[in-house]
Design a protein around this motif. Structure first.
Motif, mmCIF file in Angstrom:
data_model
loop_
_atom_site.group_PDB
_atom_site.id
_atom_site.type_symbol
_atom_site.label_atom_id
_atom_site.label_comp_id
_atom_site.label_asym_id
_atom_site.label_seq_id
_atom_site.Cartn_x
_atom_site.Cartn_y
_atom_site.Cartn_z
ATOM 1 N N MET A 252 0.832 -1.213 0.000
ATOM 2 C CA MET A 252 0.000 0.000 0.000
ATOM 3 C C MET A 252 0.864 1.259 0.000
ATOM 4 S SD MET A 252 -1.638 0.570 3.775
ATOM 5 C CE MET A 252 -1.941 2.320 3.631
ATOM 6 N N ALA A 253 2.117 1.138 0.501
ATOM 7 C CA ALA A 253 3.006 2.296 0.485
ATOM 8 C C ALA A 253 3.261 2.757 -0.949
ATOM 9 C CB ALA A 253 4.323 1.944 1.167
ATOM 10 N N TYR A 254 3.437 1.799 -1.850
ATOM 11 C CA TYR A 254 3.692 2.160 -3.252
ATOM 12 C C TYR A 254 2.462 2.821 -3.858
ATOM 13 C CZ TYR A 254 7.889 -0.701 -2.993
ATOM 14 O OH TYR A 254 9.114 -1.215 -2.644
ATOM 15 N N VAL A 255 1.280 2.249 -3.576
ATOM 16 C CA VAL A 255 0.054 2.839 -4.107
ATOM 17 C C VAL A 255 -0.100 4.264 -3.583
ATOM 18 C CG1 VAL A 255 -2.436 2.579 -4.315
ATOM 19 C CG2 VAL A 255 -1.002 0.564 -4.205
ATOM 20 N N THR A 256 0.181 4.448 -2.277
ATOM 21 C CA THR A 256 0.063 5.786 -1.687
ATOM 22 C C THR A 256 0.920 6.788 -2.437
ATOM 23 O OG1 THR A 256 -0.212 4.737 0.451
ATOM 24 C CG2 THR A 256 0.234 7.079 0.453
ATOM 25 N N VAL A 257 2.178 6.417 -2.687
ATOM 26 C CA VAL A 257 3.076 7.351 -3.362
ATOM 27 C C VAL A 257 2.560 7.687 -4.760
ATOM 28 C CG1 VAL A 257 5.379 7.602 -4.329
ATOM 29 C CG2 VAL A 257 5.096 6.718 -2.043
ATOM 30 N N ILE A 258 2.117 6.658 -5.489
ATOM 31 C CA ILE A 258 1.630 6.899 -6.852
ATOM 32 C C ILE A 258 0.411 7.826 -6.828
ATOM 33 C CG2 ILE A 258 0.646 5.811 -8.892
ATOM 34 C CD1 ILE A 258 2.257 3.367 -8.304
ATOM 35 N N VAL A 259 -0.566 7.504 -5.957
ATOM 36 C CA VAL A 259 -1.794 8.305 -5.895
ATOM 37 C C VAL A 259 -1.485 9.733 -5.442
ATOM 38 C CG1 VAL A 259 -3.960 8.591 -4.635
ATOM 39 C CG2 VAL A 259 -3.359 6.381 -5.559
ATOM 40 N N GLN A 260 -0.598 9.821 -4.436
ATOM 41 C CA GLN A 260 -0.273 11.131 -3.896
ATOM 42 C C GLN A 260 0.380 12.008 -4.958
ATOM 43 O OE1 GLN A 260 2.171 10.741 -0.460
ATOM 44 N NE2 GLN A 260 2.126 12.921 0.027
ATOM 45 N N SER A 261 1.299 11.435 -5.746
ATOM 46 C CA SER A 261 1.962 12.311 -6.714
ATOM 47 C C SER A 261 1.034 12.629 -7.877
ATOM 48 C CB SER A 261 3.281 11.720 -7.196
ATOM 49 O OG SER A 261 3.084 10.459 -7.729
ATOM 50 N N ARG A 262 0.118 11.705 -8.194
ATOM 51 C CA ARG A 262 -0.865 12.019 -9.233
ATOM 52 C C ARG A 262 -1.762 13.169 -8.762
ATOM 53 N NH1 ARG A 262 -2.267 10.871 -14.684
ATOM 54 N NH2 ARG A 262 -4.456 11.380 -14.884
ATOM 55 N N LEU A 263 -2.210 13.100 -7.494
ATOM 56 C CA LEU A 263 -3.075 14.158 -6.963
ATOM 57 C C LEU A 263 -2.332 15.485 -6.895
ATOM 58 C CD1 LEU A 263 -5.059 12.437 -4.120
ATOM 59 C CD2 LEU A 263 -6.014 13.675 -6.049
ATOM 60 N N ALA A 264 -1.021 15.411 -6.564
ATOM 61 C CA ALA A 264 -0.256 16.642 -6.474
ATOM 62 C C ALA A 264 -0.142 17.307 -7.843
ATOM 63 C CB ALA A 264 1.131 16.350 -5.900
ATOM 64 N N GLY A 265 -0.275 16.506 -8.917
ATOM 65 C CA GLY A 265 -0.201 17.052 -10.259
ATOM 66 C C GLY A 265 -1.433 17.861 -10.657
#
Lengths: 282, 339
Positions: free
Chosen positions: A151-164
């Motif tokens: 889930m840590a990997y998913v968090t990072v991916i989702v977080q950086s997508r949202l930050a975009g």
């Protein structure tokens, strides 16, 4: 200019040769007739006999199926928790426990697997003693362990997508009276869908691949595919593992390539729609 | 809302709007009905949708990531016992209203005085450090070259970098056995070409471990470097060239300092997990000098000494705490900066 071109070509050729030579040689020798794997038996090769042997091997087939089940459950769970965590970190602003949450979502990215595996097993043992759940270890404990580190990997991916994205779309929906849950499902979720899809795939492959953590938290009778392969290859090279590897590489490569192409197409379609919508409103 | 008159208690009258979508209300109503009234009251007064959303990942990670470390910490102070689970409890009820707390530091003194453990820690750190520098040496030129390509090529190369790490890690390490062993591909080719007469022993050496780690972790080096290098403004380089700087100077004075963040992230992403690496040294590595990940698993599975295995893990964590914290700072900064 010219010197830079040469440097570019050399760096990429050497690098990709290093990355792909072992895989290609492994695939090549899967068609070898000889048991010695790396000694090419020209008289009787190429042969498909190791592939046939593979599909007759009950142990490997069972383990592969168990791995698929665990991988699918893991990926789904990881996407659920990871998306929530990514959402919370990217959009919820400051709250109590934020630093700890962001620490707990980045540490698993680098945590040595032996530590994660050991600590989770000790937790499961302690919990079983204290409350009787989870009773014994098997697919359930493996899945819980896998969800936690993927889930840590998913968090990072989702977080950086949202930050975009800036949150103006979400705010607009809010201003128009949509409730938070509705805003999430109608606006945010479609926007981060590519991140969720790649997060699911990544979580699946990480789970499908893991041997160390599984070894700690698996019980007797629940051997995943990597565990079976690991116990086989510890004894040395064997040709049916080469065949298995070849199949895996082909399947994974086609899924990843197809996924990438599909996602690129979706992006392009959405871009066009946005442009059309903007043009109409002018 | 109609409720059956026999219902012993009614849910407290509160605004339904608080709990979001009306469709979910029946679920909440049912929960309030079965829970003790004081709990329902508390939930209604203090919870909001926002808090529930924050709580879900928080509780999961707290339970399955944070608490396990506390348990490892606790067990590292206990004594080994032949039982299931094989360790003595720290706090024991002696009867007669006396509690006994036994903290046993023997596991740690054992680790620090036994040469096997100390040398394994040092060896692991050495292997991880050398491998991460090799990753940098191979990964930096690749990331640099990729960042200077056109968009189409960039995407293709990115896919090619990621693709191997989507296939099985275990099988990619396994592939190196076929290449490196005495009658493996590399030796066969070199002998056929007449470069060498005797096969070179490459398996079960430091070299094999370096190759395995560099090979498996290379994508983790390339990706953060590429992410960083790709964002550099080409105008900076052009300005330097216009002012008469030679390419090497431009690289050393502009590109390298700007990419420092990417270098640190890449090095840590390789170094930290490599210290505890278990699979690669087990398949390719030396048998006379173990890495600490292997020592830990042996201690746990073969010796069934859970307290010592826990102590090994705690000391490893202490060694890695600083790198992990630097990595977290970098990672948070990177994610915040994107905004």
């Amino acid at each position: 200019m010219k010197r830079r071109r040469i440097f570019q070509a050399v760096a990429l050729t050497v690098g990709f040769a290093f990355l792909y030579a072992p895989i290609l040689s492994m695939m090549f020798f899967s068609f070898n007739n000889s048991r010695l794997v790396t000694v090419w038996d020209a008289a009787n090769s190429p042969t498909l006999k190791w592939y046939v042997a593979l599909f007759r091997n009950e142990q490997i087939l069972d383990a592969a199926w168990l791995s698929v089940e665990i991988g699918a459950m893991t990926a789904t769970g990881a996407v659920f928790f990871g998306t929530l965590a990514g959402m919370v970190l990217a959009r919820f602003g400051p709250f109590r426990g934020r630093t700890l949450l962001s620490g707990m979502t980045t540490a698993p990215l680098v945590m040595p697997e032996v530590i994660t595996g050991l600590s989770l097993l000790l937790l499961f043992v302690a919990m079983e003693q204290a409350i009787g759940w989870p009773a014994g270890r098997g697919a359930l404990t493996i899945t819980i362990a896998h969800i936690t580190f993927t889930m840590a990997y998913v968090t990072v991916i989702v977080q950086s997508r949202l930050a975009g994205f800036d949150d103006s779309l979400e705010e607009a929906a809010m201003d128009l009276g949509a409730r938070p849950a509705r805003v999430f499902f109608r606006i945010t979720l479609p926007l981060i869908m590519p991140a969720i899809v790649s997060g699911w795939l990544l979580a699946f492959t990480l789970s499908w691949d893991d041997v160390v953590i599984s070894q700690f938290v698996a019980g007797p009778g629940s051997s995943t595919l990597p565990m079976v392969i690991f116990s086989k290859v510890r004894l040395g090279v064997s040709p049916d593992v080469n065949a298995l590897a070849t199949l895996l590489v082909i399947v994974v490569a086609s899924i990843v390539i197809a996924g990438t192409l599909w996602m690129r197409r979706q992006e392009r379609l959405r871009d066009r729609e946005t442009r059309l919508a903007l043009a109409e409103n002018k | 809302m109609s409720r059956s008159p026999v219902s012993p208690r009614s849910p407290p009258a509160v605004s339904r709007t608080r709990f979001g979508a009306g469709r979910m209300w029946p679920l909440w109503e049912w929960l309030f009905r079965i829970a003790p009234p004081s709990w329902s009251e508390y939930v209604l007064r203090h919870w909001s949708g926002r808090k529930v959303v924050i709580a879900i990942p928080w509780v999961w990670l707290g339970l399955f990531f944070l608490v396990p470390f506390l348990i490892v910490f606790k067990i590292s102070f206990s004594e080994v016992r032949i039982a299931m689970p094989p360790y003595a409890p720290l706090i024991e009820w002696l009867g007669d209203q006396a509690l006994q707390l036994r903290l046993n530091l023997a596991n740690y003194t054992f680790l620090l005085t036994d040469d096997l453990y100390v040398s394994s820690y040092l060896y692991s750190i050495k292997v991880a450090a050398v491998s991460s520098l090799w990753c940098l040496a191979i990964g930096y030129p690749m990331a640099y070259a990729m960042a200077r390509c056109t968009q189409t090529w960039r995407n293709l190369f990115l896919l090619l970098v990621m693709l191997p790490s989507f296939t099985s890690f275990l099988l990619r390490v396994y592939a190196w056995i076929g290449l490196l062993k005495n009658n493996g591909v590399i030796n066969n080719v070199l002998m056929a070409l007449g470069v060498i007469n005797e096969p070179i022993t490459m398996m079960q050496t430091d070299f094999a471990v370096y190759v395995g780690i560099v090979y498996s972790y290379l994508p983790f080096m390339i990706l953060p470097l590429y992410n960083n290098l790709e964002k550099h403004d080409p105008a900076l380089l052009e300005a330097a060239a216009d002012l008469g700087a030679r390419p090497v100077t431009t690289f050393l004075r502009i590109t390298l300092p700007l990419s420092l963040d990417g270098i640190v992230a890449g090095l840590l992403l390789v170094f930290i997990p490599a210290v505890g690496e278990f699979v690669i040294p087990s398949l390719l590595g030396r048998t006379d000098q173990l890495m600490i990940g292997r020592v830990l698993t042996d201690e746990f599975f073969s010796n069934r000494d859970w307290p010592v295995a826990s102590a090994v893990a705690i000391v490893m964590l202490l060694l890695l705490v600083l790198p992990i914290m630097i990595f977290q700072r970098y990672q948070t900064r990177e994610l915040e900066r994107r905004r």
